[in-house]
Design a protein around this motif. Structure first.
Motif, PDB file in Angstrom:
ATOM      1  N   ALA A  96      49.403  27.182  32.346  1.00 28.88           N
ATOM      2  CA  ALA A  96      47.999  27.138  32.750  1.00 28.88           C
ATOM      3  C   ALA A  96      47.629  25.721  33.153  1.00 28.88           C
ATOM      4  CB  ALA A  96      47.107  27.610  31.609  1.00 28.88           C
ATOM      5  N   ALA A  97      46.679  25.625  34.073  1.00 28.01           N
ATOM      6  CA  ALA A  97      46.205  24.317  34.532  1.00 28.01           C
ATOM      7  C   ALA A  97      44.687  24.290  34.495  1.00 28.01           C
ATOM      8  CB  ALA A  97      46.703  24.033  35.941  1.00 28.01           C
ATOM      9  N   VAL A 101      41.360  17.218  29.887  1.00 28.44           N
ATOM     10  CA  VAL A 101      40.766  17.461  28.565  1.00 28.44           C
ATOM     11  C   VAL A 101      41.633  16.759  27.537  1.00 28.44           C
ATOM     12  CG1 VAL A 101      40.165  19.248  26.879  1.00 28.44           C
ATOM     13  CG2 VAL A 101      39.879  19.713  29.307  1.00 28.44           C
ATOM     14  N   LEU A 102      41.034  16.348  26.440  1.00 25.55           N
ATOM     15  CA  LEU A 102      41.814  15.785  25.348  1.00 25.55           C
ATOM     16  C   LEU A 102      42.935  16.756  24.982  1.00 25.55           C
ATOM     17  CD1 LEU A 102      41.660  13.285  23.449  1.00 25.55           C
ATOM     18  CD2 LEU A 102      40.505  14.783  21.806  1.00 25.55           C
ATOM     19  N   PRO A 103      44.186  16.316  24.979  1.00 24.62           N
ATOM     20  CA  PRO A 103      45.316  17.231  24.762  1.00 24.62           C
ATOM     21  C   PRO A 103      45.207  18.083  23.499  1.00 24.62           C
ATOM     22  CG  PRO A 103      46.112  15.119  25.520  1.00 24.62           C
ATOM     23  CD  PRO A 103      44.644  14.946  25.266  1.00 24.62           C
ATOM     24  N   SER A 104      44.833  17.462  22.402  1.00 25.70           N
ATOM     25  CA  SER A 104      44.759  18.223  21.146  1.00 25.70           C
ATOM     26  C   SER A 104      43.695  19.311  21.224  1.00 25.70           C
ATOM     27  CB  SER A 104      44.478  17.289  19.982  1.00 25.70           C
ATOM     28  OG  SER A 104      43.301  16.540  20.219  1.00 25.70           O
ATOM     29  N   LEU A 105      42.648  19.055  21.981  1.00 30.34           N
ATOM     30  CA  LEU A 105      41.598  20.061  22.155  1.00 30.34           C
ATOM     31  C   LEU A 105      42.075  21.162  23.083  1.00 30.34           C
ATOM     32  CD1 LEU A 105      38.643  20.776  21.514  1.00 30.34           C
ATOM     33  CD2 LEU A 105      38.001  19.522  23.587  1.00 30.34           C
ATOM     34  N   ALA A 106      42.737  20.774  24.164  1.00 29.34           N
ATOM     35  CA  ALA A 106      43.231  21.763  25.125  1.00 29.34           C
ATOM     36  C   ALA A 106      44.202  22.727  24.465  1.00 29.34           C
ATOM     37  CB  ALA A 106      43.900  21.054  26.295  1.00 29.34           C
ATOM     38  N   LEU A 107      44.976  22.241  23.535  1.00 30.62           N
ATOM     39  CA  LEU A 107      45.957  23.086  22.845  1.00 30.62           C
ATOM     40  C   LEU A 107      45.276  24.219  22.084  1.00 30.62           C
ATOM     41  CD1 LEU A 107      49.071  22.949  22.496  1.00 30.62           C
ATOM     42  CD2 LEU A 107      48.648  21.821  20.319  1.00 30.62           C
ATOM     43  N   PHE A 113      41.329  25.990  30.448  1.00 32.54           N
ATOM     44  CA  PHE A 113      42.159  26.169  31.627  1.00 32.54           C
ATOM     45  C   PHE A 113      41.579  27.243  32.545  1.00 32.54           C
ATOM     46  CE2 PHE A 113      45.630  23.554  30.159  1.00 32.54           C
ATOM     47  CZ  PHE A 113      45.453  23.560  28.779  1.00 32.54           C
ATOM     48  N   ASN A 114      41.617  26.987  33.858  1.00 36.44           N
ATOM     49  CA  ASN A 114      41.055  27.939  34.802  1.00 36.44           C
ATOM     50  C   ASN A 114      42.073  28.464  35.815  1.00 36.44           C
ATOM     51  OD1 ASN A 114      41.304  25.597  36.318  1.00 36.44           O
ATOM     52  ND2 ASN A 114      39.107  25.187  36.376  1.00 36.44           N
TER      53      ASN A 114
END
Length: 126
Positions: A96-97, A101-107, A113-114
């Motif tokens: 996904a892309a 975003v802060l990596p830890s939050l994106a996880l 992701f859109n």
């Protein structure tokens, strides 16, 4: 921007390795986050690893020390090297892309992701 396209899934025995690839074209090619998520049958989708345009990374605790995410910006490709695979790594893996975003939050937030790929199956047998 095109939909991410995953490849590299397959079947492997416990302890083996696989490398997943994701051909990705983020809406913003200079500020983005790309992540790998997985979903096992009967379970919720979970974040596995993410990488940002600044090469910051984050990993789920369950894969730390075994999986490594990397990218080749010239080829618009993100990789997930998976070593010491276990049967409970069996799942459909999605690339996904999305925006930076802060990596830890994106996880933790798949809604960050859109753009989502169709997924690739990884099966680990004991």
């Amino acid at each position: 921007a095109m939909q991410p396209v995953e490849s590299g899934g397959g079947s492997v025995q416990s302890g083996g390795s696989l490398r997943l690839s994701c051909q990705v074209s983020p809406y913003n090619p200079t500020k983005y986050t790309v992540g790998w998520f997985r979903q096992a049958p009967g379970k919720e989708r979970e974040g596995v690893a993410v990488i940002t345009s600044a090469d910051l990374t984050a990993y789920a605790d369950s894969v730390k020390g075994r999986f490594a995410i990397s990218q080749d910006k010239a080829k618009s490709t993100v990789f997930l090297q998976m070593n010491s695979l276990r049967p409970n790594d069996t799942a459909v893996y999605y690339c996904a892309a999305g925006p930076l975003v802060l990596p830890s939050l994106a996880l933790l937030l798949s809604t960050s992701f859109n753009q989502w790929g169709q997924g690739t199956q990884v099966t680990v047998s004991s």
